[in-house]
Design an enzyme around this catalytic site. Structure first.
Site, PDB file in Angstrom:
ATOM      1  NE  ARG A 614      18.446  -8.738   0.392  1.00  0.00           N
ATOM      2  CZ  ARG A 614      18.884  -9.367  -0.710  1.00  0.00           C
ATOM      3  NH1 ARG A 614      18.283  -9.190  -1.876  1.00  0.00           N
ATOM      4  NH2 ARG A 614      19.940 -10.152  -0.644  1.00  0.00           N
ATOM      5  CD  GLU A 691       8.091  10.499  -0.175  1.00  0.00           C
ATOM      6  OE1 GLU A 691       7.682  11.564  -0.634  1.00  0.00           O
ATOM      7  OE2 GLU A 691       8.744  10.397   0.875  1.00  0.00           O
TER       8      GLU A 691
HETATM    9 MO1  MOS Z   1       6.314  12.262   2.977  1.00  0.00          MO
HETATM   10  S1  MOS Z   1       5.459  13.396   1.457  1.00  0.00           S
HETATM   11  O1  MOS Z   1       7.928  12.771   2.824  1.00  0.00           O
HETATM   12  O2  MOS Z   1       5.674  12.561   4.493  1.00  0.00           O
END
Ligand code: MOS
Length: 724
Positions: A614, A691
């Protein structure tokens, strides 16, 4: 399941940010603040024989020049993620032992920054030098025994008999996060209490770590980290400079500000280590990937260990029944590496998704169709189901938006009217969907204000905006007067914000707090009619406030994880939960244009489609993806730390020479979200985004360059000279 569709809204801190009102650690106004500057070691490895501080001390306005002898009794708290995730021990200035170039050997404290800089340049030292290894491939580097990796089926035997094979090595350089806000500490020592202002992703660990390092009661250490100007993993662990500033403040009885110059950060702060990836893949005549083996080497420091986990996502991207992996750490004489956005996943996806592309070509398949045909339905590693997985949808949706069906598969076949080579490439990415335990305290007051305190750190990714969306969803409060308190371990226990678990950890616990508040309010209302907001009702009924507390941990975590949370220790879980496995996914489609004479590479457009569960904050989520894609472009075509093997230092230790993309390098980035709530990971249906955004970008660019030119480039960054 979370049925809320969250509206697009501005960042809650947008106005303050653009007006320059937001205060970062080094901006805190403070009386009588003294300024510190570190003196870097001029050798790589050895012993500090003598330090001459007389000339520095004689400069007018210098308050103190500290050397390792002033730090007796200080202990290393162990700093990787606050000492709880693996072990890192090396704290500069605790002894005369030197382990990497540039580590501080002295700290000058002065009335002004200019005086501190001038005096620092006057500190002289003599050294007993030892031999060192600066590079991953150095013969003096120590290669450790391989870490056990994945081992499913019989990869070697199946590889040997596969119809189509790829066997290639890919290289990824050392890179530095370079957040805009440099690493900085302001330390105050007053009435037996130490206050640390620092942009950190890990204020809880900082509180307990400083207490351990300096022998203080944790109740006597306060940490404030309301905002960071970028973190990217460089600020998720304890930093070597914090204890230096803290000790100086305690000795001098004055606040001490230490902002590490960017050039020094290349030699002291954590970074993404260089790595080498050998990938072997095999496919059968029907275009099924039948086996893979993945052997990696990753640079490490001499004293510490930062473990690699490159294979965590690559073992899951496809339904490969025979899979084996190893990773070896290689000790070199550098500061200890650490986490940098998609620490393993970015280099792993570059290697693996390049190799998969090579295999698709070897098998005569379209790279998109090849990926779809090899999609995994259950987790190949554990055999458990995925909590949700819409990678195929990301690939299909991205292909549609990009216009992939118009692609001529032959390398070098697509050209613009002026002869520019056009290449279209695709790559997939994944990142674990992790969660950390959290405790939230929500107080709604009769005076019209609301305060929510919980674990979280705002690095610019937008966690405050996501928390705001959750706290105002379905609660009759004044949205203009909501105070969000994060990054303050004394307001609520703080867990490290990293691993893309921020939203998935904070939003569900805030939803719980909202539900608890609604229930408490109903109980208190006791059937009386409601007119207006909770604030107005409280005022009418003469009750100053209602407060609730909620807590939530990752699926399957025992209640004891809250003890770890309370002590500032890492307590996140994922990607494996009993009995499911959880990842976020992304598909990138890239167009490159290669100028035929100069071989200059441009990236005019990228389409990235994400499955991260979500979406709670559409605006900041889209920004996260754009930022990750820009970083991926930089990683593919620009970024590298140039290490001098003779001196063991980073030569390009500034923004002039450490080249990152500028606006002119970035074309159109179209972002799509599947936006389907994950049904198992948490009640908000949120996975993670920060990430995964950059995972696979570099591979998609490399694959597009292959399509444009017929050249398969396996070393990052891809440079013009590689294309001749
Ligand atoms: Mo992030 S590179 O998991 O602080």
């Amino acid at each position: 399941m979370n049925q809320t569709i969250y509206p697009d809204r501005a960042r809650v801190d947008a106005r303050d940010k653009v007006r320059g009102v937001t205060r970062f650690a080094a901006d805190m106004p403070m009386q009588r603040v003294a300024h510190a500057m570190t003196v870097p070691s001029r050798i790589v490895r050895g012993r500090l024989a003598a330090v001459d501080i007389d000339a520095a001390r004689a400069v007018d306005g210098v308050l103190a020049v500290l050397t390792w002898r002033d730090f007796k009794g200080v202990k290393s708290a162990g700093y990787l993620m606050g000492g709880g995730f693996g072990f890192q021990s090396h704290q500069p200035m605790l002894s005369d032992r030197l382990v990497h170039r540039g580590e501080p050997i002295a700290l000058v404290v002065a009335e002004t920054l200019e005086i501190a800089i001038e005096a620092a340049a006057l500190v002289e030292a003599s050294y007993e030098e030892e031999q060192f290894a600066a590079l991953l491939g150095d013969t003096r580097a120590e290669v450790l025994a391989p870490q056990p990796g994945h081992d499913m089926g019989d990869a070697q035997a199946v590889l040997a008999s596969a119809t189509f094979r790829v066997d290639a090595e890919y290289l990824s350089p050392a890179q530095f996060q370079n957040p805009m806000e440099m690493i900085a500490t302001v330390a105050e020592w007053r009435d037996g209490t130490l206050t640390i202002h620092e942009g950190t992703q890990n204020s809880g660990a900082l509180k307990f770590g400083m207490a351990a390092a300096l022998g203080l009661d944790p109740a006597r250490v306060r940490v404030e980290s309301a905002y960071l100007g970028g973190g990217f993993g460089q600020k998720n662990s304890l930093q070597g400079q914090t204890v230096l500033a803290a000790r100086a403040a305690m000795l001098l009885g004055r606040p001490v500000k230490l902002v590490m110059p960017r050039a020094q950060l290349f030699h002291t702060a954590s970074f993404r280590p260089a790595s080498r990836h050998r990938i072997r893949l095999g496919a059968d005549a029907d275009g099924r990937i039948v086996a893979a083996s993945y052997d990696a080497d990753m640079q490490n420091s001499r004293p510490d260990t930062f473990r690699a986990s490159f294979s965590e996502i690559t073992a899951r991207l496809y339904a490969i029944p025979n899979y084996t992996s190893t990773a070896r750490l290689v000790r070199t004489d550098v500061q200890s590496p650490g986490y940098m956005r998609a620490p393993f996943e970015h280099p792993a996806a570059f290697a693996f998704e390049s190799a998969v592309d090579e295999l698709a070509y070897a098998a005569g398949r379209d790279p998109l169709a090849f990926r779809l045909a090899n999609d995994a339905e259950t987790d190949p590693v554990t055999g458990h189901p995925f909590s949700s997985r819409f990678l195929a949808e990301c690939l299909r949706d991205g292909a549609e938006r990009f216009g992939w069906s118009r692609r001529d598969p032959a390398p070098g076949s697509m050209r613009a009217a002026d002869g520019t080579l056009i290449g279209w490439g695709v790559a997939a990415g994944a990142y674990k969907a992790a969660m950390a335990p959290a405790i939230a305290r929500l107080r709604v007051r009769a005076d019209g204000t609301t305060r929510i305190s919980l674990s979280g750190h705002e690095m610019g990714q937008g966690i405050r905006t996501a928390i705001f969306a959750a706290v105002t969803d379905g609660l009759a409060i004044d949205p203009a007067r909501v105070e969000i308190v994060i990054g303050d371990p004394d307001a609520a226990p703080q867990h490290v914000t990293a691993g893309s678990w921020g939203t998935a950890s904070s939003v569900p616990v805030v939803r719980r707090a909202v539900q608890a508040m609604q229930a408490r309010f109903e109980e208190f209302r006791d059937g009386r009619p409601i007119r207006g907001t909770i604030h107005e009702m409280l005022a009418r009924w003469r009750r100053p406030y209602i407060e609730v507390e909620s807590r939530l941990q990752a699926p399957g975590q025992p209640d004891t994880v809250f003890d770890r949370l309370q002590r500032g220790l890492p307590a996140a879980a994922g990607p494996e939960y009993e009995p499911f496995v959880s990842f976020s996914y992304i598909a990138h489609f890239v167009e490159v244009r290669v100028e035929p004479t100069t071989r200059h590479v441009r990236v005019p457009r990228i389409v990235s489609v994400v499955d991260c569960g979500r979406i709670v904050s559409p605006r900041t989520a889209e920004s996260q993806v754009r930022g990750g894609v820009v970083w991926g472009i930089g990683a593919a075509l620009r970024e590298t730390a140039e290490i001098d093997p003779r001196f063991g230092g980073v030569l390009n230790n500034d923004f002039a020479e450490y080249v990152v993309p500028v606006n002119a390098d970035i074309g159109a980035i179209e972002v799509g979200f599947i936006d389907r709530p994950d049904p198992l990971l948490n009640e908000a249906g949120v996975k993670g985004l920060g990430e995964v955004a950059m995972v696979g970008v570099a591979a998609a660019i490399g694959n597009a360059i292959f399509h444009a030119t017929g050249r398969r480039l396996r070393e990052l960054p891809i440079r013009v000279e590689h294309l001749f």
